[in-house]
Design an enzyme around this catalytic site. Structure first.
Site, short mmCIF file in Angstrom:
data_model
loop_
_atom_site.label_atom_id
_atom_site.label_comp_id
_atom_site.label_asym_id
_atom_site.label_seq_id
_atom_site.Cartn_x
_atom_site.Cartn_y
_atom_site.Cartn_z
CG ASP A 7 -6.22 -2.04 -4.46
OD1 ASP A 7 -6.36 -0.88 -4.02
OD2 ASP A 7 -5.37 -2.83 -4.02
CB SER A 42 -0.97 -0.04 1.20
OG SER A 42 -1.97 0.95 1.08
CG HIS A 56 -5.66 -2.00 -0.59
ND1 HIS A 56 -4.75 -1.62 -1.55
CD2 HIS A 56 -5.19 -1.50 0.58
CE1 HIS A 56 -3.78 -0.91 -0.99
NE2 HIS A 56 -4.02 -0.83 0.30
#
Length: 232
Positions: A199, A128, A211
């Site tokens: 995502d 991320s 995600h």
């Protein structure tokens, strides 16, 4: 005509900011910040391989969920492998400031490791916001990036559509903060980037579960790629 363009731009920015705010609030609500132990670099000696990892937004200091992949690499390699977690805020509030601090911190970790152990092979990992950090460090061509032999990016908001190292299903769309096209082309052979359709951060979707699922979905593939790149 210029005023019309400005109005359209402002509306687009407002819409994007609203969507981002919604997604960030949703992410904060998840239990994504389990207690973790900070991991520092090796205090002495040089390992054959050194893994530097940047955690995801809101995760406790340490490697975060992608640390599972690091552990698999350490356990699967026949070489000595040391590991280090980037110390940076990883916050959602002031996201871009946090990400920039992460880039600065990872650059410093990388430069220090290469200076101390110039023959050590470097692996960069990020999830991320941490993936954006790792990708941006490579794109900057910072000191030590020539020593990077493998990079794993999961759910990277800097994802750019159509790049050759994309391994998920969202290869036709870009993330919330895409890099300049081709920014990572020089490192294409050492990167695997995982981004799937839906995502919110790397593909502009609305499915937060996507995600959060990359370690489970692609952890084994990522481990195999790194082990192959470092020579087992």
């Amino acid at each position: 005509m210029g005023a019309v363009r400005d109005n359209i731009k402002q509306v687009g920015q407002s819409s994007r900011q609203s969507k981002m705010k919604f997604l960030l609030i949703s992410l904060i609500a998840l239990v994504f910040s389990a207690t973790a132990t900070p991991i520092s670099g090796p205090t002495s000696g040089c390992s054959a391989v050194h893994v530097i990892t940047a955690r995801a937004s809101t995760e406790a200091p340490g490697e975060g969920i992608i640390g599972t992949v690091v552990t698999a690499i350490v356990g699967g390699s026949s070489q000595t492998v040391s590991r280090e977690a980037v110390a940076y805020p990883a916050t959602l509030t002031n996201y871009l400031v946090s990400e920039n601090q992460g880039v600065t911190a990872m650059k410093a970790d990388l430069a220090a490791q290469v200076s101390k152990c110039p023959d050590t092979k470097i692996v960069l990992m990020g999830y991320s916001q941490g993936a954006q950090v790792a990708g941006d460090v490579l794109a900057s061509r910072a000191t030590g990036t020539d020593k990077v032999v493998a990079t794993i990016l999961m759910g990277d908001p800097g994802h750019v559509a159509g790049e050759p190292f994309q391994k998920g299903t969202a290869n036709a769309v870009s993330g919330l903060f895409p890099r300049a096209p081709g920014a990572l082309n020089a490192f294409a052979s050492v990167i695997e980037s995982f981004c799937d359709i839906g995502d919110p951060f790397c593909a502009g979707g609305l499915n937060l579960a996507v995600h959060l699922g990359y370690v489970e979905e692609y952890g084994a593939q990522a481990t195999s790629f790194v082990l192959g790149r470092i020579g087992g």
